[in-house]
Design an enzyme around this catalytic site. Structure first.
Site, PDB file in Angstrom:
ATOM      1  N   GLU A   3      -2.220  -2.569 -44.936  1.00  0.00           N
ATOM      2  CA  GLU A   3      -0.906  -2.969 -45.444  1.00  0.00           C
ATOM      3  C   GLU A   3       0.173  -2.704 -44.400  1.00  0.00           C
ATOM      4  O   GLU A   3       1.102  -3.500 -44.244  1.00  0.00           O
ATOM      5  CB  GLU A   3      -0.566  -2.205 -46.726  1.00  0.00           C
ATOM      6  CG  GLU A   3      -1.452  -2.573 -47.895  1.00  0.00           C
ATOM      7  CD  GLU A   3      -1.105  -1.772 -49.128  1.00  0.00           C
ATOM      8  OE1 GLU A   3      -0.552  -2.377 -50.063  1.00  0.00           O
ATOM      9  OE2 GLU A   3      -1.373  -0.544 -49.156  1.00  0.00           O
ATOM     10  N   LYS A  36       5.030  -6.676 -55.979  1.00  0.00           N
ATOM     11  CA  LYS A  36       4.095  -6.682 -54.847  1.00  0.00           C
ATOM     12  C   LYS A  36       2.956  -7.647 -55.208  1.00  0.00           C
ATOM     13  O   LYS A  36       1.875  -7.231 -55.612  1.00  0.00           O
ATOM     14  CB  LYS A  36       3.586  -5.250 -54.614  1.00  0.00           C
ATOM     15  CG  LYS A  36       2.811  -5.049 -53.345  1.00  0.00           C
ATOM     16  CD  LYS A  36       2.508  -3.558 -53.165  1.00  0.00           C
ATOM     17  CE  LYS A  36       1.740  -3.308 -51.891  1.00  0.00           C
ATOM     18  NZ  LYS A  36       1.445  -1.878 -51.694  1.00  0.00           N
TER      19      LYS A  36
END
Length: 122
Positions: free
Chosen positions: A24, A101
């Site tokens: 990420e 997200k």
């Protein structure tokens, strides 16, 4: 006590590197932010002057700058930083922030992962 008026910005988009996984941080991903401000708009409505209200265009730029800035592990932390920044504006009494997200590393099919927080001056 008077009910506060609301100014809302929905779906602000930024590309950030937030998350606990190394992938990420390395690859980044899109984030969407919803901002709802509790304000008293009566003065601005009377004056018709931008300086008497929250400049939501400038606020949107600052929100996206936070999303695209320094990475954090948790979207809870990102939401808290955005809320604190919004409350720096003297016209904002309350704020509700939702951080979405949509590409979170979840192993099953899903539409969205989000965190919503509410903060106020008092």
């Amino acid at each position: 006590m008077q009910q506060l008026d609301r100014i809302a910005l929905r779906g602000l988009r930024g590309f950030g590197r937030h998350g606990v996984l190394a992938s990420e941080r390395a690859n980044g991903q899109p984030f969407l932010i919803d901002v709802e401000l509790g304000v008293d708009t009566r003065r601005a409505a009377k004056s018709d002057d931008l300086s008497d209200t929250v400049d939501y265009a400038g606020l949107a730029d600052r929100v996206v700058a936070l999303v695209e800035g320094e990475p954090v592990n948790l979207i809870e932390t990102l939401a808290e930083r955005i809320a604190a920044m919004c409350l720096e504006d003297s016209g904002v009494e309350q704020v509700q922030i939702t951080v979405h997200k949509p590409e979170a590393p979840v192993s099953v099919a899903f539409e969205d992962v989000s965190v919503t927080i509410m903060r106020s001056r008092s």
